[in-house]
Design an enzyme around this catalytic site. Structure first.
Site: not given
Ligand SMILES: Cc1cc2nc3c(=O)[nH]c(=O)nc-3n(C[C@H](O)[C@H](O)[C@H](O)COP(=O)(O)OP(=O)(O)OC[C@H]3O[C@@H](n4cnc5c(N)ncnc54)[C@H](O)[C@@H]3O)c2cc1C
Length: 378
Positions: A123, A129, A156, A334, A361, A365
Site C-alpha cells: 500500500a 499521492a 490497493i 477489431q 506500478e 508517462e
Molecule cells: C487496478 C489498479 C490496481 C492498483 N493496485 C495498487 C496496489 O496494490 N498498491 C498501490 O500502492 N497502488 C496500486 N495502484 C495505484 C497505481 O499505482 C496508481 O494508480 C498509479 O501510480 C497512478 O497514480 P494515479 O492513479 O493517482 O494517477 P496520477 O498520478 O494522478 O496521474 C494522472 C495522469 O497524470 C500523469 N502524470 C502524473 N505526473 C506526471 C508527470 N510528472 N509527467 C507526466 N505525466 C504525469 C499520469 O501519467 C496519468 O496519466 C493500482 C491502480 C489500479 C488502477
C-alpha cells in the site's frame, strides 16, 4: 524468445502452461470475473508452489528469480487475471519483508505467504499521492511501544482478501522531513479498516484503507526508520517488469483469439485471414509481442545476474510490453468486428483487463520519465 531460457526455465514455463490449462482454466470457467478471490484458486496455486517463487531458499522457497516470476505471470495472466494479480501481490507484499525484515519478521510472515495461508499486499498509493510518492500524507508518529498511524491508502489490490498489508507512511526525520518508513499492518489491528471496495472496469479485489490512530507495535517496523522509500522502489524494480510479463500473456491470448477467428470468419467468400489487411494486423501483433517478451526477459535476466542499474530496463519492459499488449488486444477486437464488443466475448474481457496495466506500478508517462532520466545521466 525461448533461446533466452535455459532448459530448466523452459521446463518451468511448460509446467506453468500445464497448470494453466488443466487446473486454472476449469477454475476460471467456474468462478469467472470476480472481485472475490476464489479460495480454490489460492489453494491450487499454493499446491503448485507458485508462491514459493517469492521466497528465499532458506525459507523453503525457490530463490526469488525474476525470470521465473515473469514466466509464471505471463502464463497465468493469459488464462485468469485474478491468479496473476494474486501472484504479483503476494510478491509485492512479501518482498519488502525479504528485503528489510529481521529474522523474526521473516519467520513470522514469509513461510505462511509461501504456503498461500496468508495473503498480503502493498500500500503506497493515496488519494493525493499516485505518481508523486512524495505527496504521501499518511504519517506515523512515535508513541509508547511503537507508532500511531493516521491516513488513507487508495487502489490497493487484493486489499479485501489480504491478512496483512505493507504500508508506507511519512516518518519525518531531522535530516529528511519527507522520510518514509515501511510497516507490516495486520488485519484486526485497532484503528485499521478497509473503508471501501472499489468497482473496476475489469473485476479486481481493489480497496481503500483507512488508519485512525492505529497503534503499530515497534516490532512491525520494516528495516530502519526512514528506509521506506528505498524499500518501496527496490520492490517495484522487480515487480514492474513482471507487469510487462503479464501484459505479454494477455496480448498473446488476444492474438490466439484473433488468429482463430480470422481463419473461421468468412466474408466476401473467403476467410478474413486471407485478406492482407487482417494478416498485417496479426503480423504486427506477433512482432510487437515478441519484442515485448524480449525486453521483459532481458530485464529479468539482468536482475537475476545482480545488475544494480535496473530501473531503466525494468521501465522499458513495463512501458513497451503494456503498450504493445494494449495495441494487440485492440487489433484483436477489431478483427472480431461486432462480435468483439459483445459482452462475454474473450476479446471484450481482455480489452477491459489490459487497460489498468498501463497505469499501475507507474503509468506509461512515469516509465518514460524514468527511462529519460536514466539515459540523460549515462
Ligand atoms: C487496478 C489498479 C490496481 C492498483 N493496485 C495498487 C496496489 O496494490 N498498491 C498501490 O500502492 N497502488 C496500486 N495502484 C495505484 C497505481 O499505482 C496508481 O494508480 C498509479 O501510480 C497512478 O497514480 P494515479 O492513479 O493517482 O494517477 P496520477 O498520478 O494522478 O496521474 C494522472 C495522469 O497524470 C500523469 N502524470 C502524473 N505526473 C506526471 C508527470 N510528472 N509527467 C507526466 N505525466 C504525469 C499520469 O501519467 C496519468 O496519466 C493500482 C491502480 C489500479 C488502477
Amino acid at each position: 524468445m525461448d533461446f533466452m531460457l535455459s532448459e530448466e526455465e523452459t521446463q518451468f514455463k511448460e509446467q506453468c502452461q500445464h497448470f494453466a490449462s488443466e487446473i486454472l482454466t476449469p477454475i476460471s470457467n467456474k468462478y469467472g470475473e470476480t472481485d472475490d478471490l476464489p479460495t480454490e484458486m489460492i489453494r491450487a496455486m499454493a499446491e503448485a508452489e507458485f508462491f514459493k517463487l517469492l521466497l528465499p531458499e532458506e525459507l523453503g522457497g525457490k530463490g526469488i528469480k525474476a525470470l521465473k516470476i515473469c514466466l509464471a505471470r505471463e502464463v497465468l495472466a493469459g488464462v485468469y487475471c485474478p491468479a496473476d494479480v494474486t501472484l504479483a501481490m503476494q510478491g509485492l507484499g512479501s518482498y519488502p519483508i525479504f528485503l528489510a525484515g529481521n529474522e523474526t519478521q521473516k519467520a513470522k510472515y514469509l513461510p505462511r505467504i509461501g504456503e498461500g495461508e496468508l495473503l498480503t499486499t502493498y500500500a503506497l498509493t493515496e488519494p493525493e499521492a499516485g505518481s508523486d510518492v512524495n505527496g504521501i500524507k499518511s504519517h506515523a508518529e512515535e508513541a509508547p511501544g511503537g507508532f500511531l498511524l493516521n491516513g488513507r491508502k487508495r487502489f490497493i489490490s487484493n486489499g479485501h482478501a489480504a491478512g496483512i498489508v505493507i504500508v508506507f507512511a511519512k516518518t519525518p526525520l531531522e535530516e529528511n522531513a519527507r522520510a518514509l518508513s515501511a510497516f507490516v499492518l495486520e488485519k484486526g489491528m485497532e484503528g485499521f479498516k478497509v473503508s471501501k471496495r472499489l468497482p473496476v472496469m475489469a473485476p479486481h479485489d481493489l480497496v481503500e484503507l483507512e488508519f485512525t490512530n492505529c497503534h503499530i507495535p515497534k516490532e512491525n517496523l520494516l528495516g530502519e526508520l526512514g528506509d521506506g522509500y528505498r524499500i518501496a522502489m527496490k520492490t517495484l524494480d522487480l515487480f514492474r517488469m513482471s507487469v510487462g510479463a503479464a501484459a505479454v500473456g494477455i496480448g498473446q491470448a488476444a492474438l490466439s483469439a484473433a488468429k482463430a477467428y480470422a481463419k473461421e470468419r468468412v466474408q466476401f467468400g473467403s476467410p478474413i485471414a486471407t485478406y492482407q489487411a487482417v494478416q498485417f494486423k496479426l503480423a504486427a501483433m506477433a512482432t510487437e509481442l515478441d519484442a515485448a517478451r524480449g525486453l521483459v526477459y532481458t530485464a529479468a535476466i539482468k536482475l537475476d545476474r545482480g545488475d544494480s542499474q535496473l530501473a531503466k530496463s525494468a521501465s522499458m519492459a513495463k512501458l513497451f510490453a503494456t503498450e504493445a499488449a494494449f495495441r494487440a488486444v485492440d487489433e484483436a477486437l477489431q478483427i472480431h468486428g461486432g462480435m468483439g464488443v459483445m459482452v462475454g466475448s474473450t476479446v471484450e474481457r481482455l480489452y477491459r483487463e489490459i487497460r489498468a496495466l498501463r497505469i499501475y506500478e507507474g503509468t506509461s508517462e512515469i516509465q518514460r520519465l524514468i527511462i529519460a532520466n536514466s539515459i540523460l545521466k549515462e
